[in-house]
Each structure stands twice: as structure tokens, then as C-alpha cells.
Design a protein around this motif. Structure first.
Motif, PDB file in Angstrom:
ATOM      1  N   SER A  18     -70.127 -80.702  66.595  1.00 31.36           N
ATOM      2  CA  SER A  18     -71.238 -79.798  66.280  1.00 31.36           C
ATOM      3  C   SER A  18     -71.394 -78.842  67.463  1.00 31.36           C
ATOM      4  O   SER A  18     -71.372 -79.286  68.618  1.00 31.36           O
ATOM      5  CB  SER A  18     -72.520 -80.628  66.088  1.00 31.36           C
ATOM      6  OG  SER A  18     -73.659 -79.895  66.481  1.00 31.36           O
ATOM      7  N   THR A  19     -71.545 -77.579  67.203  1.00 29.21           N
ATOM      8  CA  THR A  19     -71.691 -76.617  68.315  1.00 29.21           C
ATOM      9  C   THR A  19     -72.981 -76.910  69.090  1.00 29.21           C
ATOM     10  O   THR A  19     -73.052 -76.650  70.286  1.00 29.21           O
ATOM     11  CB  THR A  19     -71.692 -75.154  67.811  1.00 29.21           C
ATOM     12  OG1 THR A  19     -72.726 -75.006  66.833  1.00 29.21           O
ATOM     13  CG2 THR A  19     -70.360 -74.768  67.208  1.00 29.21           C
ATOM     14  N   GLN A  49     -66.801 -77.343  62.029  1.00 28.18           N
ATOM     15  CA  GLN A  49     -67.561 -78.450  62.620  1.00 28.18           C
ATOM     16  C   GLN A  49     -67.312 -79.699  61.784  1.00 28.18           C
ATOM     17  O   GLN A  49     -67.499 -79.682  60.564  1.00 28.18           O
ATOM     18  CB  GLN A  49     -69.047 -78.159  62.600  1.00 28.18           C
ATOM     19  CG  GLN A  49     -69.480 -76.947  63.399  1.00 28.18           C
ATOM     20  CD  GLN A  49     -70.996 -76.803  63.405  1.00 28.18           C
ATOM     21  OE1 GLN A  49     -71.639 -76.915  64.416  1.00 28.18           O
ATOM     22  NE2 GLN A  49     -71.558 -76.566  62.234  1.00 28.18           N
ATOM     23  N   ARG A  53     -74.691 -80.378  61.901  1.00 22.65           N
ATOM     24  CA  ARG A  53     -75.990 -81.016  61.654  1.00 22.65           C
ATOM     25  C   ARG A  53     -77.024 -80.030  61.140  1.00 22.65           C
ATOM     26  O   ARG A  53     -77.064 -78.880  61.561  1.00 22.65           O
ATOM     27  CB  ARG A  53     -76.513 -81.652  62.946  1.00 22.65           C
ATOM     28  CG  ARG A  53     -75.652 -82.798  63.430  1.00 22.65           C
ATOM     29  CD  ARG A  53     -76.314 -83.551  64.575  1.00 22.65           C
ATOM     30  NE  ARG A  53     -76.248 -82.830  65.829  1.00 22.65           N
ATOM     31  CZ  ARG A  53     -77.319 -82.355  66.467  1.00 22.65           C
ATOM     32  NH1 ARG A  53     -78.529 -82.517  65.964  1.00 22.65           N
ATOM     33  NH2 ARG A  53     -77.189 -81.721  67.612  1.00 22.65           N
ATOM     34  N   GLY A  54     -77.838 -80.503  60.213  1.00 17.35           N
ATOM     35  CA  GLY A  54     -78.937 -79.690  59.703  1.00 17.35           C
ATOM     36  C   GLY A  54     -80.262 -80.314  60.096  1.00 17.35           C
ATOM     37  O   GLY A  54     -80.292 -81.276  60.862  1.00 17.35           O
ATOM     38  N   GLN A  55     -81.334 -79.781  59.575  1.00 16.82           N
ATOM     39  CA  GLN A  55     -82.643 -80.340  59.866  1.00 16.82           C
ATOM     40  C   GLN A  55     -82.814 -81.642  59.093  1.00 16.82           C
ATOM     41  O   GLN A  55     -82.099 -81.911  58.147  1.00 16.82           O
ATOM     42  CB  GLN A  55     -83.725 -79.347  59.429  1.00 16.82           C
ATOM     43  CG  GLN A  55     -83.582 -78.006  60.123  1.00 16.82           C
ATOM     44  CD  GLN A  55     -84.490 -76.975  59.506  1.00 16.82           C
ATOM     45  OE1 GLN A  55     -85.609 -76.775  59.932  1.00 16.82           O
ATOM     46  NE2 GLN A  55     -84.009 -76.313  58.476  1.00 16.82           N
ATOM     47  N   TRP A  60     -74.606 -80.091  57.788  1.00 13.65           N
ATOM     48  CA  TRP A  60     -74.397 -78.679  57.478  1.00 13.65           C
ATOM     49  C   TRP A  60     -72.919 -78.520  57.164  1.00 13.65           C
ATOM     50  O   TRP A  60     -72.064 -78.741  58.010  1.00 13.65           O
ATOM     51  CB  TRP A  60     -74.796 -77.779  58.644  1.00 13.65           C
ATOM     52  CG  TRP A  60     -74.623 -76.332  58.299  1.00 13.65           C
ATOM     53  CD1 TRP A  60     -73.586 -75.527  58.661  1.00 13.65           C
ATOM     54  CD2 TRP A  60     -75.491 -75.525  57.498  1.00 13.65           C
ATOM     55  NE1 TRP A  60     -73.771 -74.269  58.139  1.00 13.65           N
ATOM     56  CE2 TRP A  60     -74.923 -74.236  57.425  1.00 13.65           C
ATOM     57  CE3 TRP A  60     -76.695 -75.761  56.826  1.00 13.65           C
ATOM     58  CZ2 TRP A  60     -75.535 -73.193  56.711  1.00 13.65           C
ATOM     59  CZ3 TRP A  60     -77.285 -74.726  56.123  1.00 13.65           C
ATOM     60  CH2 TRP A  60     -76.709 -73.461  56.075  1.00 13.65           C
ATOM     61  N   LYS A 121     -80.189 -70.441  49.472  1.00  9.78           N
ATOM     62  CA  LYS A 121     -80.117 -70.494  50.941  1.00  9.78           C
ATOM     63  C   LYS A 121     -78.826 -69.872  51.461  1.00  9.78           C
ATOM     64  O   LYS A 121     -77.735 -70.271  51.076  1.00  9.78           O
ATOM     65  CB  LYS A 121     -80.232 -71.952  51.381  1.00  9.78           C
ATOM     66  CG  LYS A 121     -80.230 -72.161  52.880  1.00  9.78           C
ATOM     67  CD  LYS A 121     -80.829 -73.516  53.217  1.00  9.78           C
ATOM     68  CE  LYS A 121     -80.529 -73.927  54.632  1.00  9.78           C
ATOM     69  NZ  LYS A 121     -81.203 -75.182  55.004  1.00  9.78           N
ATOM     70  N   GLY A 124     -79.131 -71.463  57.769  1.00  8.41           N
ATOM     71  CA  GLY A 124     -79.993 -72.527  58.278  1.00  8.41           C
ATOM     72  C   GLY A 124     -79.992 -72.498  59.796  1.00  8.41           C
ATOM     73  O   GLY A 124     -79.025 -72.041  60.419  1.00  8.41           O
TER      74      GLY A 124
HETATM   75  C1  BTN Z   1     -80.535 -76.557  58.303  1.00 13.16           C
HETATM   76  O1  BTN Z   1     -80.641 -75.667  57.471  1.00 13.16           O
HETATM   77  O2  BTN Z   1     -80.836 -77.714  58.021  1.00 13.16           O
HETATM   78  C2  BTN Z   1     -80.046 -76.204  59.676  1.00 13.16           C
HETATM   79  C3  BTN Z   1     -78.579 -75.958  59.696  1.00 13.16           C
HETATM   80  C4  BTN Z   1     -78.052 -75.565  61.048  1.00 13.16           C
HETATM   81  C5  BTN Z   1     -76.546 -75.464  61.058  1.00 13.16           C
HETATM   82  C6  BTN Z   1     -75.993 -74.936  62.345  1.00 13.16           C
HETATM   83  S1  BTN Z   1     -74.280 -74.591  62.252  1.00 13.16           S
HETATM   84  C7  BTN Z   1     -74.183 -74.391  63.965  1.00 13.16           C
HETATM   85  C8  BTN Z   1     -75.089 -75.416  64.589  1.00 13.16           C
HETATM   86  N1  BTN Z   1     -74.392 -76.657  64.827  1.00 13.16           N
HETATM   87  C9  BTN Z   1     -74.854 -77.657  64.081  1.00 13.16           C
HETATM   88  O3  BTN Z   1     -74.407 -78.815  64.077  1.00 13.16           O
HETATM   89  N2  BTN Z   1     -75.856 -77.214  63.302  1.00 13.16           N
HETATM   90  C10 BTN Z   1     -76.154 -75.822  63.561  1.00 13.16           C
END
Ligand code: BTN
Length: 253
Positions: A18-19, A49, A53-55, A60, A121, A124
Motif C-alpha cells: 500500500s502506498t 497495490q 487499503r480503504g476506509q 481498495w 464513486k 477515495g
Molecule cells: C476509500 O474510499 O475507502 C479510501 C480509498 C483510498 C485508496 C488509496 S490508493 C492509494 C492509497 N494507498 C492505500 O492503500 N489506500 C490509498
């Protein structure tokens, strides 16, 4: 890149978990004895990735090389921890401005920071702050924005720029433009916070519309009337009563 600081240093990776994790690692190292200075505005961008990860602990998903998935490092030490929601606002507005500059219509910010186009969407945002006593030491701002992906098999409510404008876009050009808009909003935050609040509210998805929500498991009909400075969503029920909702307790139905 024609910006002052955002995107002036870029770590480009082919594959990463994940970045956001990678950016957090850079910050950890810069605080240790190795001390390689990380400049404000540094970006970590990946083609793919493995564990984006998302919220709310969500994933993601983004196809390799088709979209923008990156993290931006900021040091917003001028903000108190109680003001951290300003970061959600300016980043959402930066993405909103970027899409607007490409003449995309019907863009909205779904609280707290999903970017929607025609109810689907497109982007994110995952913001992870490091706090120390009364300041925000650093912020890792993860942004995923669907640019060229055409098929979203397992994500029915997703859309991409390509699906909207009908042609492929250059990822580097998009990144550069987006960085410019985010930088302007960040600088605006330093000088004029009132306008940030106003703009964020103006762009808010479903604001002043009577819609169904699920709050702590209970369905109700209400209108979004605003957002508190701490970032709580304000829902007004039909009887006028206001409810203040935390991120984890509200679902848009
Ligand atoms: C969401 O909508 O739930 C948030 C998504 C965020 C995605 C970005 S992609 C780059 C960065 N690295 C991650 O692991 N997640 C964020």
C-alpha cells in the motif's frame, strides 16, 4: 511538475502493498538515526497495490497501471488535532476541482471524502495522521482515483474518468494537474479557512435532500444539513431533530 512543492519528489513503485504503508515507512525512517529527510509534498505512487487499503478496513482495488494510486506526505503543523478534518475537506476539494477542470459534470463529495460522479464513486481518500500533543506532526494522504479502468466487475458502484469522457487519459498529466489543484487548496487552507468550509458544503452529496440513512443499525429518513468542525455529519430528521453522526455509525441507503 509546475507546483511549488507537491510532487517535487516522487517515489515511483511498480508494486507495493500500500502506498500509505510505504509513505509511513519513509516517515518512520526519517525520524530514526538513518535520517533521510523527507520533504513536504513527497509522493509515493504505485502502478499496483497488493493490499490497497480503504476506509473502515475496506480494500481498495485498482487494475495494474490503469489508475492513479498514490500517497502524499504533508506536515500540516499549523493545524490542531481538533482541526484535522480540514485535510479531508481540502483534499476532496482538490480532487473535485481536478475533475471539474476536465468538464466532468455532476461531481459531489460524499461525506466524509468520497468523490462521486453521477452517484458513482470515482475516487477515495484515506488520510492517516500522526499526532503529537497539540499538533499534527505528519499526514499521509492516500488517494485512489479511477482514471482508465473500464471494468469494475466486483465494484458495481464505481466509475472512471474514461467511462465518463469516453477516452483514455494520460496518467502523468492527470497526476500533475491534480497535484496543482491540491496544492492550491492546501495554500488556501493556510490563508482562508472560511472559504474552504463554504466550498466543501456546496459540494456535499445529498445535501438538503430527503434521503434514507441507517444510523447505528436503525433506518431513518433525514436531510444532510451540514458537517461539524470536528467532521461529524449533521442529519436533520423530519421532526426537526438533529443527529450528529460519526463516520462508523452512518450508512447511506
Ligand atoms: C476509500 O474510499 O475507502 C479510501 C480509498 C483510498 C485508496 C488509496 S490508493 C492509494 C492509497 N494507498 C492505500 O492503500 N489506500 C490509498
Amino acid at each position: 511538475m509546475e507546483t511549488l512543492f507537491i510532487g517535487q519528489n516522487i517515489f515511483r513503485l511498480k508494486v507495493v502493498d500500500s502506498t500509505n504503508n510505504y509513505a509511513a515507512g519513509l516517515l518512520r525512517q526519517s525520524g530514526s538515526t538513518e535520517r533521510k529527510k523527507i520533504f513536504e509534498g513527497t509522493l509515493v505512487i504505485a502502478s499496483f497495490q497488493e493490499q490497497g487499503r480503504g476506509q473502515r478496513g475496506n480494500q481498495w482495488q485498482s487494475k495494474d497501471g490503469e489508475n492513479l494510486t498514490f500517497s502524499l506526505i504533508l506536515f500540516p503543523q499549523f493545524l490542531k488535532p481538533s482541526e484535522q478534518f480540514f485535510l479531508n475537506k481540502i483534499i476532496s476539494l482538490g480532487v473535485y476541482d481536478f475533475l471539474g477542470s476536465l468538464h466532468v459534470k455532476k461531481i459531489a463529495i460524499k461525506w466524509p471524502n468520497d468523490i462521486m460522479v453521477k452517484g458513482k464513486k470515482i475516487a477515495g481518500i484515506l488520510i492517516e495522521n500522526t499526532l503529537r500533543s497539540n499538533e499534527i506532526l505528519s499526514s499521509v494522504i492516500g488517494i485512489g482515483i479511477n482514471i482508465n479502468q473500464q471494468n469494475f466487475e466486483k465494484i458495481p458502484n464505481a466509475i472512471s474518468l474514461r467511462k465518463i469522457i469516453g477516452k483514455k487519459a494520460d496518467l502523468d498529466k492527470c497526476l500533475e494537474k491534480l497535484c496543482g489543484f491540491i496544492e492550491s487548496r492546501y495554500l488556501q487552507l493556510k490563508t482562508n479557512r472560511t472559504n474552504i468550509d463554504k466550498d466543501y458544503l456546496n459540494c456535499l452529496y445529498q445535501k438538503n435532500l430527503t434521503k434514507k440513512y441507517k444510523i447505528k443499525g436503525i433506518e431513518l429518513v433525514a436531510e444532510i444539513s451540514g458537517v461539524t468542525p470536528a467532521g461529524f455529519l449533521i442529519l436533520q430528521k423530519m421532526n426537526g431533530e438533529e443527529i450528529f453522526c460519526d463516520f462508523k455509525e452512518v450508512e447511506f441507503l
